[in-house]
Design a protein around this motif. Structure first.
Motif, short mmCIF file in Angstrom:
data_model
loop_
_atom_site.label_atom_id
_atom_site.label_comp_id
_atom_site.label_asym_id
_atom_site.label_seq_id
_atom_site.Cartn_x
_atom_site.Cartn_y
_atom_site.Cartn_z
N THR A 43 0.86 -1.19 0.00
CA THR A 43 0.00 0.00 0.00
C THR A 43 0.89 1.23 0.00
OG1 THR A 43 -0.11 0.05 2.42
CG2 THR A 43 -1.85 -1.17 1.28
N GLY A 44 0.36 2.32 -0.56
CA GLY A 44 1.10 3.59 -0.53
C GLY A 44 2.24 3.67 -1.51
N VAL A 45 2.28 2.80 -2.52
CA VAL A 45 3.34 2.82 -3.53
C VAL A 45 2.72 3.31 -4.84
CG1 VAL A 45 5.09 1.50 -4.75
CG2 VAL A 45 4.49 0.90 -2.39
N VAL A 46 3.37 4.31 -5.47
CA VAL A 46 2.81 4.93 -6.67
C VAL A 46 3.88 5.00 -7.77
CG1 VAL A 46 1.17 6.32 -5.34
CG2 VAL A 46 3.43 7.25 -5.88
N VAL A 47 3.41 5.33 -8.97
CA VAL A 47 4.31 5.52 -10.10
C VAL A 47 5.00 6.89 -9.95
CG1 VAL A 47 4.47 5.82 -12.60
CG2 VAL A 47 2.91 4.11 -11.63
N SER A 48 6.29 6.89 -10.16
CA SER A 48 7.05 8.15 -10.06
C SER A 48 8.08 8.22 -11.18
CB SER A 48 7.75 8.24 -8.71
OG SER A 48 8.80 7.27 -8.62
N ARG A 49 8.54 9.46 -11.44
CA ARG A 49 9.60 9.64 -12.43
C ARG A 49 10.80 10.29 -11.76
NH1 ARG A 49 9.56 9.36 -17.77
NH2 ARG A 49 7.31 9.58 -17.92
N VAL A 50 11.98 9.74 -12.02
CA VAL A 50 13.21 10.29 -11.48
C VAL A 50 13.58 11.51 -12.32
CG1 VAL A 50 15.63 9.85 -10.94
CG2 VAL A 50 13.94 8.01 -10.69
N LYS A 51 13.61 12.70 -11.68
CA LYS A 51 13.88 13.95 -12.40
C LYS A 51 15.37 14.26 -12.46
CE LYS A 51 10.89 16.12 -13.70
NZ LYS A 51 10.11 16.04 -14.97
N SER A 52 16.11 13.89 -11.38
CA SER A 52 17.55 14.15 -11.37
C SER A 52 18.24 13.16 -10.46
CB SER A 52 17.84 15.59 -10.91
OG SER A 52 17.48 15.74 -9.55
N VAL A 53 19.52 12.93 -10.75
CA VAL A 53 20.33 12.01 -9.97
C VAL A 53 21.71 12.64 -9.78
CG1 VAL A 53 21.35 9.71 -9.81
CG2 VAL A 53 19.13 10.01 -10.93
N VAL A 54 22.13 12.81 -8.50
CA VAL A 54 23.47 13.33 -8.20
C VAL A 54 24.14 12.43 -7.18
CG1 VAL A 54 22.83 15.73 -8.71
CG2 VAL A 54 22.63 14.85 -6.38
N GLN A 55 25.44 12.45 -7.16
CA GLN A 55 26.20 11.64 -6.22
C GLN A 55 26.00 12.16 -4.79
OE1 GLN A 55 28.21 8.88 -7.00
NE2 GLN A 55 28.20 8.65 -4.77
N HIS A 56 25.84 11.23 -3.87
CA HIS A 56 25.75 11.60 -2.45
C HIS A 56 27.12 12.12 -2.01
CE1 HIS A 56 25.13 11.43 1.85
NE2 HIS A 56 23.86 11.01 1.69
N PRO A 57 27.16 13.29 -1.37
CA PRO A 57 28.48 13.87 -1.00
C PRO A 57 29.24 13.06 0.04
CG PRO A 57 26.67 15.13 -0.03
CD PRO A 57 26.05 14.16 -0.99
N GLU A 58 28.52 12.23 0.82
CA GLU A 58 29.19 11.51 1.90
C GLU A 58 29.25 10.00 1.68
OE1 GLU A 58 30.68 13.01 4.33
OE2 GLU A 58 30.00 15.01 3.72
N ALA A 59 28.74 9.49 0.57
CA ALA A 59 28.72 8.03 0.35
C ALA A 59 28.89 7.74 -1.14
CB ALA A 59 27.41 7.43 0.86
N GLN A 60 29.91 6.98 -1.45
CA GLN A 60 30.24 6.70 -2.85
C GLN A 60 29.17 5.87 -3.54
OE1 GLN A 60 34.06 4.87 -3.28
NE2 GLN A 60 33.96 4.78 -5.52
N LYS A 61 28.50 4.97 -2.79
CA LYS A 61 27.55 4.04 -3.41
C LYS A 61 26.12 4.56 -3.39
CE LYS A 61 30.16 -0.19 -2.54
NZ LYS A 61 30.12 -1.56 -1.97
N LEU A 62 25.90 5.75 -2.86
CA LEU A 62 24.55 6.29 -2.78
C LEU A 62 24.37 7.44 -3.74
CD1 LEU A 62 23.92 6.29 1.09
CD2 LEU A 62 23.24 4.57 -0.59
N LYS A 63 23.13 7.59 -4.23
CA LYS A 63 22.76 8.69 -5.10
C LYS A 63 21.63 9.46 -4.43
CE LYS A 63 25.19 7.29 -8.82
NZ LYS A 63 25.69 6.01 -8.29
N VAL A 64 21.59 10.76 -4.68
CA VAL A 64 20.49 11.59 -4.19
C VAL A 64 19.63 11.93 -5.40
CG1 VAL A 64 19.84 13.73 -3.03
CG2 VAL A 64 21.94 12.53 -2.36
#
Length: 801
Positions: A43-64
């Motif tokens: 429940t509570g899961v909807v369709v979304s579109r990713v508008k932008s992706v940038v590198q997380h400043p504090e974690a190499q494997k994470l994206k914001v």
């Protein structure tokens, strides 16, 4: 049985709540175990579109990521998926959303940046490629096509149906299909059933140039129908078919396999498709397997078959195990050009036996076991050809090849309306019953109080003859509503019940042994061949005549027991290992002997097992004597000798007069050790039948002695091989003076030593002398002693000086 709501609505008007529908089905005899969304626990899961992706400043494997869900503002999502990219459509679980595994989404701080939700993978939604292509990918689930942002994810995935999971009873195989279940649903809802009309597809050319069929065993295969399709095009099945298959838990494979699975679900009749290139001469032979034959099935396993099993074969080899699984050598491949679609009827009991022997049950086998019928086979094949034509999956050749030994005639049964009313305690008119039966497809005409019911081909649960009234009464009851029938007390003749004499004796034996502090135990009737070997039985011992089970659970339960002793030893080991503190047990159970070519002999036996500290041969002997006395059997006789599993010097055969009752004694140490028992263990095994023949329910009583008794002891010297019992009998049977009785003869001492000659032993007996008529004088006593010594002399025993 899974019934998707969307599929149901294709055939039946649905205007009730899901709970009301489940209740209506329940009163028709179909329990709805579960009503669930097709996409469970999300429940509570909807369709979304990713508008932008940038590198997380504090974690190499994470994206914001900045994600748009159509609400007018962007969500900041921290994501570690390797495939996240700008512009992709993906499921977004917003704060408060729930996922499988009782996961609830809340905003969380990830390396200094708050993530206000979660972009989801297929695994996190609890789905696989079977539900949505790409769901097995190790990363975000990328949605295909275009969807409005904010659309509930179930709608976007096409998993927005409601599934009714229905429990079917064994007598309704017709309802193991969408059509059959919808037919019942229509009746329950009071709506018409819009049964689909199957289009008859005419083939081109002559099928005889491609295939022919021979059925050698029409009992196990009363109908075998098939059609040839050439110029096969193997490709994915259309989206609507894939969605329907997924909704009932089946994974789409390709158009040909999906057609057979679709028809099986829709019409309840299993189908199979063979690649004709690998069927020698295109000749299908339905026959029993040969001894030692091996068939390699679709799961790449080589399965040993036997003559009781039915095979689909060609003139050279088996190409499938009938009703269970097809052969690998004829499976459909991308390069397949011509196939044979099969819709057959196989005897359910034979398929059940085959599946059990092979330890392999398939969905098709389960349906054959519950039962399929010959008209259904024809409809299934017609529907498959309709789908082949609709999907342009190939070119249908010629006509149907149909080898049919089944009776396809319409079946009419005559039932008594008055009898039905008596069964149900109702007062329906025959016309009312006919109207009710029509709602479930039972077209009925009325002739006085007789109902002439046309039974549809799919209602194999309705029987002809004596059972017809009861089957139709059940239909009337469930249509009218069980809850509408006024309950009444059961009526009928009553009689006084009683226990039979054998049951009464068994209860008495159990009560007596329980009074001795023994607990009753129950052991399996099945044993292993190794167990019998552990008893060291001699060649020819009747305990070797064990009945072998034809379909055992395993080798350790492949024989029926011929003695209770192995089970008692295992129970003793279990209680010793677990330190229960209990050391006296008994069992009353059956043993079986394979000594008759027609039917094995069954014997009821009584077993005792004692192993408390300080107990010895005389303990178990005393327990048997006490049991015999409680049954009014009288004094027992014990003779040396027993089975090889008992200690030679501490065991005996038990007799009552000349009737053999059984044996008792101490278990040989190595035999007990084989069962992990390493202490003194005493057992007895008695014949229930022998005890029953000697059992005296009526007791006789005698007056207490009026005159005093005289107590005497005798110490005797006898040879080592002279038994104590023989001397006891000599004393009891001695020719005493008139009116003198000898009673209470008992051995109280056995001595061997320097004062006793070699090869001899000293035995001391006590006894009493009395008369029922007078007080004994010295002459009477002396005469009695003289007579006793004379009787003992015949055994070689003399008075010890």
């Amino acid at each position: 049985m899974k019934l998707p709501l969307k599929w149901l609505k294709e055939y039946v008007e649905y205007d009730v709540t899901h709970e009301e529908f489940a209740k209506k089905l329940m009163w028709r005899g179909f329990e709805v175990e579960e009503i669930s969304p097709e996409l469970k626990n999300v429940t509570g899961v909807v369709v979304s579109r990713v508008k932008s992706v940038v590198q997380h400043p504090e974690a190499q494997k994470l994206k914001v990521c900045k994600v748009d869900s159509g609400g007018g503002s962007l969500h900041t999502i921290v994501c570690g998926a390797p495939n996240v990219r700008e512009g992709m459509l993906a499921p977004l679980a917003l704060p408060g959303a729930k996922l499988p595994g009782n996961v609830e989404i809340t905003p969380v701080l990830m390396r200094g940046i708050e993530s206000s939700g979660m972009l989801c993978s297929g695994a996190e939604l609890g789905i696989t490629d079977a539900e949505y292509e790409g769901a097995d990918f190790d990363g975000l689930l990328e949605l295909k096509g275009e969807h409005a942002l904010g659309t509930p994810i179930a709608d976007a995935l096409g998993l927005n149906d409601v599934i009714f999971n229905i429990e079917l009873t064994a007598n309704r195989p017709d309802c193991q299909s969408i059509i059959g279940m919808c037919r019942e649903a229509a009746s329950a809802l009071g709506k018409p059933f819009n049964e689909p009309v199957i289009k008859q597809v005419e083939g081109t050319g002559d099928e005889s140039g491609y295939a022919k069929v021979t059925v050698e065993n029409t009992t196990l295969c009363p109908r075998y129908a098939c059609r040839v399709v050439k110029d096969i095009r193997i490709e994915p099945s259309p989206k609507w078919m894939q969605q329907k298959l997924r909704s009932v838990g089946l994974r789409p494979i390709n158009n040909i396999v999906d057609i057979t699975n679709f028809v099986m679900v829709e019409y309840g009749h299993p189908m199979h498709a063979f690649d004709l290139e690998y069927v020698t001469d295109g000749h299908i032979v339905v026959r029993n397997a040969y001894e030692g034959e091996v068939v390699k099935t679709l799961d790449s396993k080589e399965r040993q078959v036997d003559p009781s099993m039915l095979l689909i074969a060609d003139p050279k080899r088996g190409v499938g195990i009938a009703g269970v699984m097809g052969g690998e050598n004829s499976e459909i491949k991308p390069e397949t050009e011509a196939i044979l679609f099969e819709a057959a009827v196989f005897l359910g009991s034979n398929i059940r036996a085959t599946a059990r022997k092979l330890r392999h049950i398939t969905d098709a086998a389960a349906r054959f076991i519950k039962g399929v019928e010959p008209v259904g086979a024809e409809k299934a094949l017609m529907r498959a050809m309709e789908l082949v034509d609709e999907l342009k999956a190939g070119v249908i050749v010629g006509k149907t090849i149909d080898v049919c030994a089944a009776d396809l005639a319409e079946r009419v049964i005559n039932v008594d309306a008055k009898h039905i009313n008596r069964i149900l305690n109702t007062e329906f008119s025959p016309e009312e019953m006919a109207a009710m039966l029509k709602s479930v497809g039972l077209i009925t005409s009325v002739n006085g109080h007789t109902l002439n019911v046309k039974v549809p081909h799919y209602r194999t649960d309705i029987e002809s003859g004596l059972e017809g009234d009861w089957d139709i009464a059940e239909e009337v009851a469930r249509i009218y509503g069980y809850y509408n029938i006024e309950p009444t007390l059961m009526a009928g003749n009553t009689f006084r019940g009683r226990l039979t004499p054998p049951f009464l004796l068994e209860d008495k034996i159990k009560d007596t042994l329980a009074a001795l502090g023994a607990y009753e135990m129950y052991n399996y009737n099945f044993i292993s061949p190794e167990t019998l070997l552990s008893l060291k039985l001699a060649q020819g011992d009747e305990k070797q005549l064990a009945v072998r089970i034809q379909n055992p659970f395993g080798e350790d339960q492949s024989l029926m027991r011929t003695t209770l002793i192995p089970g008692m030893l295992k129970s003793a080991a279990l209680n010793l290992n677990r330190r229960t503190g209990h050391g006296r047990f008994f069992e009353v159970g059956n043993a079986h002997f394979d000594n008759d070519p027609v039917l094995a002999e069954e014997r009821k036996l009584i077993g005792l097992c004692f192993f408390l500290n300080g107990e010895d041969f005389y303990t178990i002997k005393g327990a048997v004597e006490y049991l015999a006395d409680s049954l009014g059997i009288g004094e027992l006789r014990f003779e040396a000798g027993s089975g090889p599993y008992l200690h030679k010097g501490r065991s005996a055969r038990v007799y009552a007069g000349e009737t053999y009752l059984g044996e008792l004694g101490e278990v040989e140490a190595d035999v007990a050790g084989a069962f992990d028992v390493h202490i003194r263990l005493l057992v007895a095994e008695l014949s229930f039948e022998a005890l029953f023949k000697l059992y005296r329910r009526e007791r006789t009583y005698r007056q207490l002695p009026r005159y005093p008794v005289v107590e005497r002891d005798l110490a005797l010297i006898a040879d080592e091989d002279v038994s104590a019992n023989s001397l006891k009998l000599a004393i009891e049977e001695s020719n005493l003076p008139l009116g003198v009785l000898v009673e209470n003869v008992a051995l109280f001492d056995v001595f061997r030593g320097e004062t006793v000659p070699k090869g001899k032993k000293s035995m001391a007996y006590s006894f009493t002398l009395r008369s029922a008529e007078r007080t004994l004088d010295e002459a009477d006593i002396a005469g009695a002693i003289t007579a006793i010594l004379a009787a003992l002399k015949s055994t070689g025993a003399v008075l010890r000086e």
